[in-house]
Design an enzyme around this catalytic site. Sequence first.
Site, PDB file in Angstrom:
ATOM      1  N   CYS A   6      52.478  27.977  21.407  1.00  0.00           N
ATOM      2  CA  CYS A   6      54.100  27.283  21.922  1.00  0.00           C
ATOM      3  C   CYS A   6      55.159  27.318  20.984  1.00  0.00           C
ATOM      4  O   CYS A   6      55.194  26.800  19.750  1.00  0.00           O
ATOM      5  CB  CYS A   6      53.609  25.743  22.212  1.00  0.00           C
TER       6      CYS A   6
ATOM      7  N   CYS B 206      56.947  24.290  19.957  1.00  0.00           N
ATOM      8  CA  CYS B 206      56.135  23.513  19.362  1.00  0.00           C
ATOM      9  C   CYS B 206      56.256  23.929  17.896  1.00  0.00           C
ATOM     10  O   CYS B 206      56.353  23.083  17.000  1.00  0.00           O
ATOM     11  CB  CYS B 206      54.539  23.552  19.872  1.00  0.00           C
TER      12      CYS B 206
END
Length: 144
Positions: free
Chosen positions: A69, A72
């Site tokens: 991600c 993230c």
Amino acid sequence: MSENLHIVCPHCSATNRLPSPRLRQNPQCGLCHQAIFDGQPLQLNSQNFDKHLTRNGIPLLVDFWADWCGPCKMMAPAFAQAAKLLEPDIRLGKLNTETEAAISARYNIRSIPTLILFKGGRELARQSGAMSTQEIVRWVKAHH
């Protein structure tokens, strides 16, 4: 009059009982003698998640994330900086949704990063999407 709080050690997962004024005095774990607060997010997994969730006398902020991600990864430094600013009032932890799929399913994580603020094992607030350090701190303080 001070309140005694249970605080789970981030290193050995022992539960320590501390008077609330001691939280700001760099307490050490009674079992492993390491710092109970080190200004770093705790790595959560199936072995320690429930103990930190239910046995801590302070709220737990969990960052649900994954290696693949991009947002993230972009938020990781901000979350780490927020740990320095929010401890010892809040324990911050990171949970990898890929390696801990059962826990992420339990909390119905559909997008990442997702932050969930817990207190006493109960969800207080949830926010999806990457945030800056200041946004994380402001959001936690608004819901704490």
